[in-house]
Motif scaffolding. Structure first.
Motif, PDB file in Angstrom:
ATOM      1  N   ARG A 210     -84.061  44.130  13.989  1.00  0.00           N
ATOM      2  CA  ARG A 210     -83.974  43.961  12.929  1.00  0.00           C
ATOM      3  C   ARG A 210     -83.858  42.300  12.610  1.00  0.00           C
ATOM      4  NH1 ARG A 210     -83.193  48.408  10.075  1.00  0.00           N
ATOM      5  NH2 ARG A 210     -83.040  50.318  10.819  1.00  0.00           N
ATOM      6  N   PRO A 211     -84.699  42.358  11.471  1.00  0.00           N
ATOM      7  CA  PRO A 211     -84.603  40.315  11.192  1.00  0.00           C
ATOM      8  C   PRO A 211     -82.666  40.201  10.514  1.00  0.00           C
ATOM      9  CG  PRO A 211     -86.209  41.701   9.363  1.00  0.00           C
ATOM     10  CD  PRO A 211     -85.646  42.545  10.630  1.00  0.00           C
ATOM     11  N   GLU A 212     -82.002  40.558   9.451  1.00  0.00           N
ATOM     12  CA  GLU A 212     -81.183  40.514   8.702  1.00  0.00           C
ATOM     13  C   GLU A 212     -80.269  40.205  10.142  1.00  0.00           C
ATOM     14  OE1 GLU A 212     -81.284  45.033   8.505  1.00  0.00           O
ATOM     15  OE2 GLU A 212     -82.972  43.563   8.665  1.00  0.00           O
ATOM     16  N   TRP A 213     -80.054  40.525  11.568  1.00  0.00           N
ATOM     17  CA  TRP A 213     -79.225  40.175  12.372  1.00  0.00           C
ATOM     18  C   TRP A 213     -78.439  38.779  12.167  1.00  0.00           C
ATOM     19  CZ3 TRP A 213     -77.137  44.152  11.057  1.00  0.00           C
ATOM     20  CH2 TRP A 213     -77.368  46.140  11.736  1.00  0.00           C
ATOM     21  N   ARG A 214     -77.680  38.265  11.812  1.00  0.00           N
ATOM     22  CA  ARG A 214     -77.157  36.871  12.832  1.00  0.00           C
ATOM     23  C   ARG A 214     -76.066  36.638  13.809  1.00  0.00           C
ATOM     24  NH1 ARG A 214     -80.936  37.142   9.333  1.00  0.00           N
ATOM     25  NH2 ARG A 214     -81.090  35.699   7.266  1.00  0.00           N
ATOM     26  N   THR A 215     -75.369  37.321  14.174  1.00  0.00           N
ATOM     27  CA  THR A 215     -74.492  37.865  15.212  1.00  0.00           C
ATOM     28  C   THR A 215     -74.597  39.082  16.383  1.00  0.00           C
ATOM     29  OG1 THR A 215     -72.988  39.104  13.941  1.00  0.00           O
ATOM     30  CG2 THR A 215     -73.191  36.479  14.062  1.00  0.00           C
ATOM     31  N   GLN A 216     -73.949  38.972  17.606  1.00  0.00           N
ATOM     32  CA  GLN A 216     -73.733  40.117  17.653  1.00  0.00           C
ATOM     33  C   GLN A 216     -72.984  39.927  18.495  1.00  0.00           C
ATOM     34  OE1 GLN A 216     -76.678  40.287  21.508  1.00  0.00           O
ATOM     35  NE2 GLN A 216     -77.333  37.847  21.703  1.00  0.00           N
ATOM     36  N   GLY A 217     -72.429  41.068  19.872  1.00  0.00           N
ATOM     37  CA  GLY A 217     -70.925  41.830  19.973  1.00  0.00           C
ATOM     38  C   GLY A 217     -71.743  41.957  21.367  1.00  0.00           C
ATOM     39  N   VAL A 218     -71.377  41.930  22.964  1.00  0.00           N
ATOM     40  CA  VAL A 218     -71.378  42.366  23.673  1.00  0.00           C
ATOM     41  C   VAL A 218     -70.446  43.204  24.468  1.00  0.00           C
ATOM     42  CG1 VAL A 218     -72.732  42.849  25.990  1.00  0.00           C
ATOM     43  CG2 VAL A 218     -73.430  41.561  24.141  1.00  0.00           C
ATOM     44  N   ALA A 219     -70.021  44.382  25.162  1.00  0.00           N
ATOM     45  CA  ALA A 219     -68.769  44.665  26.392  1.00  0.00           C
ATOM     46  C   ALA A 219     -69.561  45.858  27.404  1.00  0.00           C
ATOM     47  CB  ALA A 219     -67.756  45.462  25.376  1.00  0.00           C
ATOM     48  N   VAL A 220     -69.115  45.337  28.544  1.00  0.00           N
ATOM     49  CA  VAL A 220     -69.115  45.751  29.760  1.00  0.00           C
ATOM     50  C   VAL A 220     -68.732  46.261  29.973  1.00  0.00           C
ATOM     51  CG1 VAL A 220     -70.330  43.686  30.737  1.00  0.00           C
ATOM     52  CG2 VAL A 220     -71.268  45.817  31.187  1.00  0.00           C
ATOM     53  N   ARG A 221     -68.809  47.604  30.694  1.00  0.00           N
ATOM     54  CA  ARG A 221     -67.687  48.677  31.701  1.00  0.00           C
ATOM     55  C   ARG A 221     -68.209  49.040  32.623  1.00  0.00           C
ATOM     56  NH1 ARG A 221     -62.726  50.110  29.074  1.00  0.00           N
ATOM     57  NH2 ARG A 221     -61.697  50.922  30.968  1.00  0.00           N
ATOM     58  N   LYS A 222     -67.392  49.179  33.889  1.00  0.00           N
ATOM     59  CA  LYS A 222     -67.734  49.142  35.251  1.00  0.00           C
ATOM     60  C   LYS A 222     -67.329  50.598  35.699  1.00  0.00           C
ATOM     61  CE  LYS A 222     -70.757  47.959  37.803  1.00  0.00           C
ATOM     62  NZ  LYS A 222     -71.429  48.063  37.479  1.00  0.00           N
ATOM     63  N   LEU A 223     -67.377  51.752  35.302  1.00  0.00           N
ATOM     64  CA  LEU A 223     -66.853  53.241  35.798  1.00  0.00           C
ATOM     65  C   LEU A 223     -67.518  53.882  37.365  1.00  0.00           C
ATOM     66  CD1 LEU A 223     -67.636  54.634  31.889  1.00  0.00           C
ATOM     67  CD2 LEU A 223     -65.928  53.162  32.946  1.00  0.00           C
ATOM     68  N   GLU A 229     -71.504  61.579  36.577  1.00  0.00           N
ATOM     69  CA  GLU A 229     -71.973  60.413  37.647  1.00  0.00           C
ATOM     70  C   GLU A 229     -71.215  60.078  38.160  1.00  0.00           C
ATOM     71  OE1 GLU A 229     -75.516  60.640  38.019  1.00  0.00           O
ATOM     72  OE2 GLU A 229     -75.731  61.936  36.130  1.00  0.00           O
ATOM     73  N   SER A 230     -71.537  59.035  38.932  1.00  0.00           N
ATOM     74  CA  SER A 230     -70.500  57.964  39.519  1.00  0.00           C
ATOM     75  C   SER A 230     -71.676  56.524  39.876  1.00  0.00           C
ATOM     76  CB  SER A 230     -70.218  58.385  41.158  1.00  0.00           C
ATOM     77  OG  SER A 230     -71.940  58.421  41.820  1.00  0.00           O
ATOM     78  N   ASP A 231     -70.379  55.698  39.454  1.00  0.00           N
ATOM     79  CA  ASP A 231     -71.087  54.528  39.991  1.00  0.00           C
ATOM     80  C   ASP A 231     -72.097  53.793  38.930  1.00  0.00           C
ATOM     81  OD1 ASP A 231     -71.760  51.696  40.696  1.00  0.00           O
ATOM     82  OD2 ASP A 231     -73.527  51.899  41.646  1.00  0.00           O
ATOM     83  N   MET A 232     -70.922  54.155  37.720  1.00  0.00           N
ATOM     84  CA  MET A 232     -72.232  53.944  36.370  1.00  0.00           C
ATOM     85  C   MET A 232     -71.761  52.754  35.673  1.00  0.00           C
ATOM     86  SD  MET A 232     -73.662  56.749  35.965  1.00  0.00           S
ATOM     87  CE  MET A 232     -73.897  57.303  34.236  1.00  0.00           C
ATOM     88  N   THR A 233     -72.365  52.024  34.896  1.00  0.00           N
ATOM     89  CA  THR A 233     -71.816  50.649  33.984  1.00  0.00           C
ATOM     90  C   THR A 233     -72.397  51.756  32.035  1.00  0.00           C
ATOM     91  OG1 THR A 233     -72.913  49.316  36.064  1.00  0.00           O
ATOM     92  CG2 THR A 233     -72.979  48.604  33.453  1.00  0.00           C
ATOM     93  N   LEU A 234     -71.437  50.923  31.550  1.00  0.00           N
ATOM     94  CA  LEU A 234     -71.790  51.608  29.824  1.00  0.00           C
ATOM     95  C   LEU A 234     -71.660  49.818  29.778  1.00  0.00           C
ATOM     96  CD1 LEU A 234     -70.696  53.081  27.348  1.00  0.00           C
ATOM     97  CD2 LEU A 234     -68.580  52.785  28.079  1.00  0.00           C
ATOM     98  N   TRP A 235     -72.389  49.469  28.821  1.00  0.00           N
ATOM     99  CA  TRP A 235     -73.087  49.014  27.497  1.00  0.00           C
ATOM    100  C   TRP A 235     -72.649  48.754  26.098  1.00  0.00           C
ATOM    101  CZ3 TRP A 235     -74.128  44.045  29.368  1.00  0.00           C
ATOM    102  CH2 TRP A 235     -74.803  44.032  30.846  1.00  0.00           C
TER     103      TRP A 235
END
Length: 242
Positions: A210-223, A229-235
């Motif tokens: 989307r061209p209107e976006w200017r900023t972002q945030g990211v989070a990642v968790r290891k589960l 399921e095992s050995d999962m990564t959540l984004w």
């Protein structure tokens, strides 16, 4: 190893909520459009800009048979590659020199989050779009969404039955807002594979570009586990106009 991803987009006050989800057409995924609209959430959002958002579930099992649509013949996927054959979006994936560690799922979470920012901006640049500046507020609300998904074991934008944009609104962020979600096991949880999943999903890709976006945030968790399921990564990747 399973993959799921979701996208969500909040826009101006004169639009209505609708779904935008669907299969990207790659042989390695099975797409199921899942409706997330509930009357309670819609009512709570009357004081903030309404939204359109989509939901998409994908599964990817290495060396197994998957089918795109229930009832149609399955396609055998070999276990020798993490990417789809003839992936149409592979040129949008930054190489190791540009975004180091992009295929590592064992790097520190801080490193992986920084790599995702790099990958997102590389893909947007390839599309002719401006890069997105990471901001602390969206990093924080992304982390809150990840915590809620884990706590309720509910991989949805409205995890635990909350307003998808509730954390951002509570933090005072009242501008247009969007979100992509992804969860996968083992090497499929690395930053580059997560971005490739979003790029190969129509709804997530539209949200990302989307061209209107200017900023972002990211989070990642290891589960260690999530569901069966095992050995999962959540984004969590959130977007904003300011």
């Amino acid at each position: 190893m399973g993959i799921e991803d979701r996208d969500w987009y909040r826009h101006d006050t004169k639009t209505t909520r609708s779904q935008d989800g669907g299969s990207s057409g790659i042989a390695i995924v099975a797409a199921i459009v899942i409706g997330l609209i509930v009357a309670g959430v819609a009512k709570r959002q009357l004081q903030a800009p309404p939204a359109t958002y989509g939901a998409e579930r994908k599964t990817h099992s290495l060396g197994t048979v998957v089918s795109m649509v229930p009832g149609l013949p399955g396609i055998r996927i070999g276990g020798d590659s993490l990417y789809a054959k003839d992936d149409p979006w592979k040129t949008y994936l930054a190489d190791e020199q540009t975004c180091p560690g992009s295929e590592r799922s064992d790097a520190s979470l801080t490193e992986q989050a920084a790599t995702m920012v790099c990958l997102v901006n590389y893909a947007r640049n390839r599309r002719g779009l401006q890069p997105l500046t990471p901001i602390e507020l969206l990093d924080g609300t992304s982390a809150l969404k990840a915590e809620r998904i884990v706590r309720c074991r509910d991989f949805n934008h409205d995890a635990c039955g909350t307003d998808p944009a509730g954390d951002a609104r509570a933090a005072g962020y009242l501008s247009p807002w969007g979100e992509n979600l992804y969860i996968a096991g083992g090497p499929l949880g690395s930053p580059r594979l997560a971005l490739d999943g979003w790029l190969n999903s129509d709804g997530h890709r539209r949200n990302l570009f989307r061209p209107e976006w200017r900023t972002q945030g990211v989070a990642v968790r290891k589960l260690d586990t999530f569901g069966r399921e095992s050995d999962m990564t959540l984004w969590i990747n959130q977007f904003g106009e300011i």
